[in-house]
Design a protein around this motif. Structure first.
Motif, PDB file in Angstrom:
ATOM      1  N   LEU A  95      33.258  50.030  42.052  1.00 32.74           N
ATOM      2  CA  LEU A  95      33.479  48.972  41.070  1.00 32.74           C
ATOM      3  C   LEU A  95      33.051  49.530  39.722  1.00 32.74           C
ATOM      4  O   LEU A  95      31.860  49.762  39.489  1.00 32.74           O
ATOM      5  CB  LEU A  95      32.671  47.724  41.428  1.00 32.74           C
ATOM      6  N   LEU A  96      34.005  49.748  38.839  1.00 27.98           N
ATOM      7  CA  LEU A  96      33.761  50.478  37.598  1.00 27.98           C
ATOM      8  C   LEU A  96      34.050  49.598  36.388  1.00 27.98           C
ATOM      9  O   LEU A  96      35.160  49.086  36.237  1.00 27.98           O
ATOM     10  CB  LEU A  96      34.646  51.725  37.532  1.00 27.98           C
ATOM     11  N   ASP A  97      33.054  49.438  35.526  1.00 29.32           N
ATOM     12  CA  ASP A  97      33.219  48.641  34.308  1.00 29.32           C
ATOM     13  C   ASP A  97      33.329  49.587  33.123  1.00 29.32           C
ATOM     14  O   ASP A  97      32.368  50.262  32.760  1.00 29.32           O
ATOM     15  CB  ASP A  97      32.022  47.700  34.140  1.00 29.32           C
ATOM     16  N   GLU A  98      34.507  49.651  32.538  1.00 32.54           N
ATOM     17  CA  GLU A  98      34.798  50.537  31.410  1.00 32.54           C
ATOM     18  C   GLU A  98      34.371  51.975  31.714  1.00 32.54           C
ATOM     19  O   GLU A  98      33.536  52.560  31.016  1.00 32.54           O
ATOM     20  CB  GLU A  98      34.115  50.030  30.133  1.00 32.54           C
ATOM     21  N   PRO A  99      34.931  52.588  32.763  1.00 31.18           N
ATOM     22  CA  PRO A  99      34.480  53.925  33.158  1.00 31.18           C
ATOM     23  C   PRO A  99      34.729  55.002  32.112  1.00 31.18           C
ATOM     24  O   PRO A  99      34.054  56.032  32.127  1.00 31.18           O
ATOM     25  CB  PRO A  99      35.273  54.201  34.437  1.00 31.18           C
ATOM     26  N   THR A 100      35.682  54.790  31.204  1.00 31.31           N
ATOM     27  CA  THR A 100      35.989  55.809  30.200  1.00 31.31           C
ATOM     28  C   THR A 100      35.321  55.530  28.854  1.00 31.31           C
ATOM     29  O   THR A 100      35.586  56.231  27.878  1.00 31.31           O
ATOM     30  CB  THR A 100      37.509  55.915  29.985  1.00 31.31           C
ATOM     31  N   ALA A 101      34.440  54.531  28.780  1.00 30.30           N
ATOM     32  CA  ALA A 101      33.791  54.190  27.510  1.00 30.30           C
ATOM     33  C   ALA A 101      33.051  55.400  26.953  1.00 30.30           C
ATOM     34  O   ALA A 101      32.306  56.070  27.663  1.00 30.30           O
ATOM     35  CB  ALA A 101      32.827  53.026  27.711  1.00 30.30           C
ATOM     36  N   ALA A 102      33.260  55.680  25.678  1.00 30.15           N
ATOM     37  CA  ALA A 102      32.590  56.745  24.920  1.00 30.15           C
ATOM     38  C   ALA A 102      33.022  58.151  25.331  1.00 30.15           C
ATOM     39  O   ALA A 102      32.466  59.129  24.835  1.00 30.15           O
ATOM     40  CB  ALA A 102      31.066  56.626  25.012  1.00 30.15           C
TER      41      ALA A 102
END
Length: 198
Positions: A143-150
């Motif tokens: 379960l990934l929340d904004e995995p590509t953030a930053a």
């Protein structure tokens, strides 16, 4: 993973309601929608952190869940511990069933930074450290929340590669993101768009 009539929210307010979806081994679901549509709350509900307001889902209502990784939009690192110590802590906590922490750090692009205090990492490097937790403890559902953030372009490619490898091993993934995520096999990927409830 199967959800039927699932509604979730916080403070008595429904944010995402009457959701039906299912995932089979080797499939990923992208959660899309504007801020406040309930993407993070849905992930927290599936992780068992927030109780559902209605409906049901399987798995997720079990108390004995070494079934999943929840990787939130905050990286959950200890700034005064080294990069390696941070990852070793998570491996110990979640069970060292995957690769060795040093090998995971190399895969996510942090090889050679083992002894650096995590507080010195950039935002993108901190995100890579959080993603390394997925590799040191094997669990079928991510379960990934904004995995590509930053993350930079290479970081985006890393997320796609990690997802593709996880799905190829029969894993499942649900990711809330505003960024495009592509997989070599597009048939493994579906999208659920959440709209704010007015």
């Amino acid at each position: 993973m199967r959800a039927t009539g699932l509604s979730c929210g916080r403070g008595g307010m429904v944010l995402a309601g009457n959701l039906d979806f299912s995932l089979h081994n080797g499939q990923a679901l992208l959660l899309r929608g504007p801020n406040g549509a309930g993407k993070t709350t849905l992930l927290l509900t599936l992780a068992g952190i927030v109780a559902p307001m209605a409906g049901n889902f399987v798995p997720g209502d079990r108390a004995d869940m070494p079934l999943l990784h929840y990787c939130g939009h905050r990286n959950a690192t200890k700034p005064r511990l080294s990069v390696l110590e941070n990852l070793a802590f998570w491996a110990t906590l979640n069970g060292p069933t995957g690769m060795a922490p040093s090998a995971a750090l190399a895969i996510v692009g942090l090889g050679g930074l083992d002894s650096l205090d995590a507080g010195y990492l950039s935002a993108g490097q901190s995100r890579r450290l959080a993603l390394a937790r997925l590799l040191v403890s094997l669990r079928p559902l991510w379960l990934l929340d904004e995995p590509t953030a930053a993350l930079d372009d290479q970081g985006h490619q890393l997320v796609s590669q990690l997802l593709a490898q996880h799905l190829a091993m029969g894993g499942l993934a649900i990711a809330a993101t505003h960024d495009p995520i592509t997989l070599p096999d597009a048939t493994r990927l579906s999208t659920l768009v959440l709209e704010p409830i007015r």
